[in-house]
Structures are given as structure tokens and as C-alpha cells.
Design a protein around this motif. Sequence first.
Motif, PDB file in Angstrom:
ATOM      1  N   GLY A 148       5.959  13.652   5.933  1.00  0.00           N
ATOM      2  CA  GLY A 148       6.243  14.677   6.934  1.00  0.00           C
ATOM      3  C   GLY A 148       5.064  15.028   7.819  1.00  0.00           C
ATOM      4  N   GLU A 149       3.872  14.525   7.513  1.00  0.00           N
ATOM      5  CA  GLU A 149       2.701  14.876   8.292  1.00  0.00           C
ATOM      6  C   GLU A 149       2.541  13.969   9.513  1.00  0.00           C
ATOM      7  OE1 GLU A 149      -1.014  15.451   6.226  1.00  0.00           O
ATOM      8  OE2 GLU A 149       0.057  15.621   4.347  1.00  0.00           O
ATOM      9  N   GLU A 150       1.898  14.514  10.515  1.00  0.00           N
ATOM     10  CA  GLU A 150       1.577  13.699  11.680  1.00  0.00           C
ATOM     11  C   GLU A 150       0.361  12.833  11.371  1.00  0.00           C
ATOM     12  OE1 GLU A 150       0.929  16.187  15.000  1.00  0.00           O
ATOM     13  OE2 GLU A 150       2.986  16.953  15.079  1.00  0.00           O
ATOM     14  N   ALA A 151       0.240  11.742  12.112  1.00  0.00           N
ATOM     15  CA  ALA A 151      -0.950  10.912  11.969  1.00  0.00           C
ATOM     16  C   ALA A 151      -2.182  11.744  12.305  1.00  0.00           C
ATOM     17  CB  ALA A 151      -0.866   9.706  12.896  1.00  0.00           C
ATOM     18  N   TYR A 170       3.473   0.285  -2.102  1.00  0.00           N
ATOM     19  CA  TYR A 170       4.114  -0.972  -1.724  1.00  0.00           C
ATOM     20  C   TYR A 170       3.155  -2.091  -2.067  1.00  0.00           C
ATOM     21  CZ  TYR A 170       8.443  -2.154   0.767  1.00  0.00           C
ATOM     22  OH  TYR A 170       9.734  -2.532   1.075  1.00  0.00           O
ATOM     23  N   GLY A 171       3.661  -3.311  -2.178  1.00  0.00           N
ATOM     24  CA  GLY A 171       2.815  -4.428  -2.536  1.00  0.00           C
ATOM     25  C   GLY A 171       2.901  -5.572  -1.546  1.00  0.00           C
ATOM     26  N   SER A 172       2.273  -6.694  -1.929  1.00  0.00           N
ATOM     27  CA  SER A 172       2.284  -7.942  -1.150  1.00  0.00           C
ATOM     28  C   SER A 172       1.674  -7.784   0.237  1.00  0.00           C
ATOM     29  CB  SER A 172       3.713  -8.493  -1.030  1.00  0.00           C
ATOM     30  OG  SER A 172       4.232  -8.815  -2.301  1.00  0.00           O
ATOM     31  N   GLY A 173       0.873  -6.761   0.443  1.00  0.00           N
ATOM     32  CA  GLY A 173       0.238  -6.572   1.748  1.00  0.00           C
ATOM     33  C   GLY A 173       1.172  -6.099   2.832  1.00  0.00           C
ATOM     34  N   MET A 174       2.412  -5.745   2.480  1.00  0.00           N
ATOM     35  CA  MET A 174       3.385  -5.341   3.494  1.00  0.00           C
ATOM     36  C   MET A 174       3.046  -3.978   4.070  1.00  0.00           C
ATOM     37  SD  MET A 174       6.976  -6.677   1.879  1.00  0.00           S
ATOM     38  CE  MET A 174       7.252  -8.417   1.607  1.00  0.00           C
ATOM     39  N   GLY A 175       3.071  -3.887   5.393  1.00  0.00           N
ATOM     40  CA  GLY A 175       2.816  -2.630   6.073  1.00  0.00           C
ATOM     41  C   GLY A 175       1.353  -2.303   6.259  1.00  0.00           C
ATOM     42  N   VAL A 176       0.447  -3.172   5.789  1.00  0.00           N
ATOM     43  CA  VAL A 176      -0.983  -2.905   5.876  1.00  0.00           C
ATOM     44  C   VAL A 176      -1.507  -3.324   7.246  1.00  0.00           C
ATOM     45  CG1 VAL A 176      -3.248  -3.356   4.868  1.00  0.00           C
ATOM     46  CG2 VAL A 176      -1.223  -3.258   3.398  1.00  0.00           C
ATOM     47  N   ALA A 177      -2.338  -2.474   7.843  1.00  0.00           N
ATOM     48  CA  ALA A 177      -2.913  -2.782   9.155  1.00  0.00           C
ATOM     49  C   ALA A 177      -4.341  -2.268   9.237  1.00  0.00           C
ATOM     50  CB  ALA A 177      -2.065  -2.177  10.266  1.00  0.00           C
ATOM     51  N   ALA A 188       1.055   2.137  13.425  1.00  0.00           N
ATOM     52  CA  ALA A 188       1.060   1.756  12.014  1.00  0.00           C
ATOM     53  C   ALA A 188       1.760   2.804  11.158  1.00  0.00           C
ATOM     54  CB  ALA A 188      -0.377   1.547  11.526  1.00  0.00           C
ATOM     55  N   VAL A 189       1.522   4.062  11.456  1.00  0.00           N
ATOM     56  CA  VAL A 189       2.151   5.148  10.717  1.00  0.00           C
ATOM     57  C   VAL A 189       3.673   5.091  10.874  1.00  0.00           C
ATOM     58  CG1 VAL A 189       2.486   7.655  10.695  1.00  0.00           C
ATOM     59  CG2 VAL A 189       0.170   6.696  10.676  1.00  0.00           C
ATOM     60  N   LYS A 190       4.156   4.828  12.083  1.00  0.00           N
ATOM     61  CA  LYS A 190       5.602   4.739  12.312  1.00  0.00           C
ATOM     62  C   LYS A 190       6.216   3.597  11.511  1.00  0.00           C
ATOM     63  CE  LYS A 190       5.702   6.853  16.921  1.00  0.00           C
ATOM     64  NZ  LYS A 190       5.942   6.627  18.366  1.00  0.00           N
ATOM     65  N   ILE A 199       1.565   7.534   3.266  1.00  0.00           N
ATOM     66  CA  ILE A 199       0.556   6.685   3.885  1.00  0.00           C
ATOM     67  C   ILE A 199      -0.810   6.926   3.280  1.00  0.00           C
ATOM     68  CG2 ILE A 199      -0.605   6.198   6.102  1.00  0.00           C
ATOM     69  CD1 ILE A 199       2.180   7.417   7.242  1.00  0.00           C
ATOM     70  N   LEU A 200      -1.559   5.845   3.125  1.00  0.00           N
ATOM     71  CA  LEU A 200      -2.936   5.921   2.692  1.00  0.00           C
ATOM     72  C   LEU A 200      -3.803   5.360   3.817  1.00  0.00           C
ATOM     73  CD1 LEU A 200      -4.286   6.866   0.051  1.00  0.00           C
ATOM     74  CD2 LEU A 200      -4.455   4.465  -0.613  1.00  0.00           C
TER      75      LEU A 200
END
Length: 344
Positions: A148-151, A170-177, A188-190, A199-200
Motif C-alpha cells: 500500500g505504500e508509495e515508492a 519471490y524466487g528465480s530472479g523474477m521481478g528483480v531490477a 519496477a514497483v508497479k 517490495i524490498l
Amino acid sequence: MARQNIAIVTGGDTLEAASSAASARNVHEHLDPARFNRFLISVENWKWRLVQADGMDAAQLADARIDLADFTLAVGADRIRFDAAFIAIHGAPAETGHLQAYFELVGLPYTGSGILASALAMDKQSCKHFLAHALGIPTPVHRYVTDGEEAFDPAAPGIAFPCIVKPNSYGSGMGVALVADRQALERAVKRIHALGQDILIEQFICGREFTVGALMLDGKIEILPIAEVFRPDHSAALHEVGEVVFTDRQSAELGLDPDLPDGCKERLCDLTARIGRAMNCRSFYRVDYMLDRDGGVYFLELNTIPGMTPRSVFTRQMERAGIGQADIYNRIVQDMLARSVAGG
């Protein structure tokens, strides 16, 4: 001696399902049919399907049903009871601990780590905090951002552009930027929000990337050869578009038994063993690290069910160690069955 019935469980509820299926097929191929009746079973959103089974034709597979009350398999008038489950699912519901909780409820032994270790390892932020406090292991400065937080503008101490943005669970490097500016950060957050993930955001460690696999059998840890992960030069993409979107590690180049500074190999192996024991891992696991330009080692994350496809890092580490896949997967099942008899 009668053959034991082993459910090789695959599928899952994430984009890692295809990788899970490949891992499960590979395990199925290497489990000894002289010792085990092999049943390849897929689960998605807690809907179960028998995919393959020794001695069964297509009609029997289609007719088979899993009874969730006790995880038995009904095929016509016959009912098959399983002796154990080999879990080959990357991501939910296995690496989150949910599947392990179900198997414990029905009293079925299973491979891999237990409920707490699985859930804690899958929550990257919580795992970092636990290991930092329990073992004093350095980890990159990071900030956790809920759905719910903004970037945020990376102004936290130790975090600046460029920085790493990744799903927390999540795993396998998916979504990592790797992002270089505010606009790329928001993109990236979207993407991560679209995965339904928190998000981390991590400090970017400029250096070398390593992953260390380990086996934990008979109460002993065997550290596999270290693998170095080589990614393409991302400086041009960072300059032109402000981000580099990472992909599945299987597409990255690997170097096994890399040349390391004095004492670094021993430190990586020692940290990996200490992490496995602190987390109470079982069967197998893999730990990712960064080595900065000054020789500092940083813990990134722990994978409790590493990939088991022929191309997976973990598989290649076993092969470099001179360990056959059939030997390992059969030993993992036997170790798990022995632990269940001993009450461990």
C-alpha cells in the motif's frame, strides 16, 4: 522388500510453476523405480492432479483423485497410500511453508526444510533480520515497502541510486531490477505490485555475485562447489533507460570453483553451513551472496528448494562435486524416511 510410494509434488501458484515442473520431471527420472513407485502430482490453488505414475495408463491417470483428508490416491476401487512426498515446487505453496503444514497435518513425511525455515527464508526481509541478529552476518542496507505504500526516494542511510528492487517473497530472479532513477524505480514497483508482492529495496553492492549450494543429509552438511554468477554489462542500459530487469538465473553465465581472494572460499562455505544450521534447513538449500570490491561478503537470500532441472545451478554444482543426481535424490528420500522413523 516392497517398493515405497513416493509422491513427487510439483506445480505451485506462481510464475515459477514451469520451472517447478521441470525440476519434478528430473527428480522423477532419477528416482530408482526398483525401490520406489513414483507418482508425479501437480497442485495449483490446492487443486490436485495426477500427472504420471508408474504402471498407470492415461485413463487411470484421468480417473485418479487425491483425498485431501489424508492425502491418499483413489484410482477406481483402489486406494493408494503414500510413504512420503518429494517436494519440487519453487515458490508458493511450498517455499512459503503452507504445503509442509498440510503434510504435517496428515502425517506424511516430506523432503526439504520444515514450516518455519521455509516461511522465514521466503520472506527475504525477515530472513535478513534473523540472520543478521542471530549470526552477525552482513546484508545490504535495505528498506521494506508494503503493497500500500508509495515508492520512496532512496534517501535512507546507505541506499542511493542505483539500487536493487525486488519482490520480498519471490524466487528465480523474477521481478528483480537494478534502477538508476526515480522513474525507473516507480516502474519496477508497479511490476512488483502486479505480482501481488511487497517490495524490498536494497543498496546495490558493486562487486561479484556467488551462490553456494549445500546438502544436509544424515545430520551432516556438505558444501557444494561455489558458483559465480556472471551477468551482462548493464552500464549502457542503466544510462539509456535507467534500469536493468534481471531474469531467471538459468539464463546467466556461471563459473564453478571461481578464483577467490585468500580466505574468501572458506568464509563463504562457513557462512553457508552456519546459515543452514541456524535456519534448521533439511535435505538441500542454496545461499546467494555478493562480494564487494573491498572483499566484504554480504548475504542476499536463502533458497530452501533450489532448482533441480538439468540446467539449474544446484544440479551443476552437484555434478562438479562428482555426485550423480540419482545418488542424491535417492539419498534425500532415504534420509527423509529414516528421519521420520526416528521421529526427527
